[in-house]
Design a protein around this motif. Structure first.
Motif, PDB file in Angstrom:
ATOM      1  N   SER A   4      85.444  88.023  -4.032  1.00 19.52           N
ATOM      2  CA  SER A   4      84.249  87.337  -3.221  1.00 19.52           C
ATOM      3  C   SER A   4      84.525  85.832  -3.478  1.00 19.52           C
ATOM      4  N   ILE A   5      83.935  85.148  -2.890  1.00 24.54           N
ATOM      5  CA  ILE A   5      84.558  83.976  -2.181  1.00 24.54           C
ATOM      6  C   ILE A   5      84.172  82.738  -3.286  1.00 24.54           C
ATOM      7  N   ASN A   6      85.292  81.893  -3.500  1.00 23.79           N
ATOM      8  CA  ASN A   6      84.850  80.507  -4.378  1.00 23.79           C
ATOM      9  C   ASN A   6      85.438  78.929  -4.220  1.00 23.79           C
ATOM     10  N   ALA A   7      85.679  78.280  -5.169  1.00 20.05           N
ATOM     11  CA  ALA A   7      85.148  77.644  -4.369  1.00 20.05           C
ATOM     12  C   ALA A   7      86.667  76.425  -3.707  1.00 20.05           C
ATOM     13  N   SER A   8      87.898  77.763  -3.823  1.00 19.40           N
ATOM     14  CA  SER A   8      88.804  77.048  -2.615  1.00 19.40           C
ATOM     15  C   SER A   8      88.762  78.373  -1.699  1.00 19.40           C
ATOM     16  N   PHE A  47      76.044  74.218   2.770  1.00 18.81           N
ATOM     17  CA  PHE A  47      76.246  75.316   2.952  1.00 18.81           C
ATOM     18  C   PHE A  47      76.816  76.485   2.513  1.00 18.81           C
ATOM     19  N   GLU A  48      78.227  75.355   1.932  1.00 19.49           N
ATOM     20  CA  GLU A  48      79.469  76.769   1.292  1.00 19.49           C
ATOM     21  C   GLU A  48      78.737  77.319   0.387  1.00 19.49           C
ATOM     22  N   SER A  49      77.427  76.250  -0.704  1.00 21.37           N
ATOM     23  CA  SER A  49      76.797  76.872  -1.604  1.00 21.37           C
ATOM     24  C   SER A  49      76.901  78.028  -2.091  1.00 21.37           C
ATOM     25  N   CYS A  50      75.969  78.746  -0.223  1.00 26.92           N
ATOM     26  CA  CYS A  50      75.479  79.744   0.040  1.00 26.92           C
ATOM     27  C   CYS A  50      76.419  80.779  -0.125  1.00 26.92           C
ATOM     28  N   LEU A  51      77.625  80.565   0.467  1.00 24.43           N
ATOM     29  CA  LEU A  51      78.572  81.607   0.645  1.00 24.43           C
ATOM     30  C   LEU A  51      79.842  82.033  -0.551  1.00 24.43           C
ATOM     31  N   ILE A  52      79.661  80.952  -1.965  1.00 27.45           N
ATOM     32  CA  ILE A  52      80.041  80.932  -3.198  1.00 27.45           C
ATOM     33  C   ILE A  52      80.038  82.785  -3.221  1.00 27.45           C
ATOM     34  N   GLY A  53      80.469  83.451  -3.671  1.00 28.62           N
ATOM     35  CA  GLY A  53      80.267  84.831  -4.388  1.00 28.62           C
ATOM     36  C   GLY A  53      79.578  86.205  -3.212  1.00 28.62           C
ATOM     37  N   VAL A  55      81.748  88.539  -0.401  1.00 25.47           N
ATOM     38  CA  VAL A  55      82.802  89.422  -0.218  1.00 25.47           C
ATOM     39  C   VAL A  55      82.370  89.441   0.992  1.00 25.47           C
ATOM     40  N   VAL A  56      84.173  89.700   2.263  1.00 25.24           N
ATOM     41  CA  VAL A  56      84.134  90.641   3.064  1.00 25.24           C
ATOM     42  C   VAL A  56      82.809  91.801   3.707  1.00 25.24           C
ATOM     43  N   GLY A  57      82.534  91.681   4.931  1.00 22.71           N
ATOM     44  CA  GLY A  57      81.417  92.513   5.396  1.00 22.71           C
ATOM     45  C   GLY A  57      79.938  91.920   5.449  1.00 22.71           C
ATOM     46  N   ASP A  58      79.925  91.094   4.172  1.00 28.78           N
ATOM     47  CA  ASP A  58      78.342  90.448   4.253  1.00 28.78           C
ATOM     48  C   ASP A  58      77.519  90.115   5.391  1.00 28.78           C
ATOM     49  N   GLU A 136      73.073  81.753   9.158  1.00 29.52           N
ATOM     50  CA  GLU A 136      73.219  83.388   9.290  1.00 29.52           C
ATOM     51  C   GLU A 136      74.521  83.209   8.987  1.00 29.52           C
ATOM     52  N   VAL A 137      75.575  83.459   8.257  1.00 26.42           N
ATOM     53  CA  VAL A 137      77.127  84.366   7.668  1.00 26.42           C
ATOM     54  C   VAL A 137      77.350  85.819   7.759  1.00 26.42           C
ATOM     55  N   GLN A 138      78.629  85.126   8.794  1.00 30.08           N
ATOM     56  CA  GLN A 138      79.125  87.115   8.654  1.00 30.08           C
ATOM     57  C   GLN A 138      80.806  87.513   7.552  1.00 30.08           C
ATOM     58  N   ILE A 139      81.105  87.679   6.906  1.00 29.47           N
ATOM     59  CA  ILE A 139      82.269  87.326   6.710  1.00 29.47           C
ATOM     60  C   ILE A 139      82.872  88.056   7.076  1.00 29.47           C
ATOM     61  N   ILE A 140      84.596  87.535   7.290  1.00 30.55           N
ATOM     62  CA  ILE A 140      85.081  88.747   8.351  1.00 30.55           C
ATOM     63  C   ILE A 140      86.228  88.678   7.115  1.00 30.55           C
TER      64      ILE A 140
END
Length: 143
Positions: A4-8, A47-53, A55-58, A136-140
């Protein structure tokens, strides 16, 4: 285990930024995805805080309040200038973006907010200040 996406994290993603009125401000969904690194200063913390946690495909959408986006509009960033400061050939109209240079010779865009006789009120707030946004984001990919 799913990463999952973390702080770095370094990410590849598609994104769209929508104005509260529904207009699309920017989107990569119809072009190449972007790469970014969380915490490198290129993406605002809100914006970054929305991404934390995530995973690919979200594929998620988030509401970004002005405080977590481009801030509230600041009345101190409205400046009244005399018409002659713009040059005789410049056609001024409400909504026109005019570039100025600040003391450090950095470009500072302002938007013509109103024109009253010999005075022009310029708005130096970010154009999205005070606006609630849909992100809106889509994690690749995550690395």
């Amino acid at each position: 285990m799913t990463q999952s996406i973390n702080a770095s994290s370094h990410l590849t993603l598609n994104f769209a930024l929508h104005h509260a009125n529904g207009a699309t401000i920017d989107s990569t969904f119809d072009k190449a995805p972007v790469e970014l690194t969380i915490g490198d200063g290129n993406l605002m913390v809100g914006f970054e805080s929305c991404l934390i946690g995530l995973v690919v495909g979200d594929h998620q959408s988030f509401t970004i309040t002005p405080e977590n986006g481009f801030g509230q509009s600041n009345p101190a960033n409205l400046q009244s200038l005399k018409r002659h400061q713009f040059g005789p050939d410049m056609v001024l109209e409400i909504g026109l973006v005019v570039s100025f240079s600040d003391a450090a010779n950095t470009e500072l865009p302002g938007v013509v907010k109103s024109i009253d006789g010999d005075y022009v009120v310029m708005d130096f707030n970010h154009p999205l200040a005070g606006v609630e946004l849909k992100f809106e984001v889509q994690i690749i990919a995550i690395s």
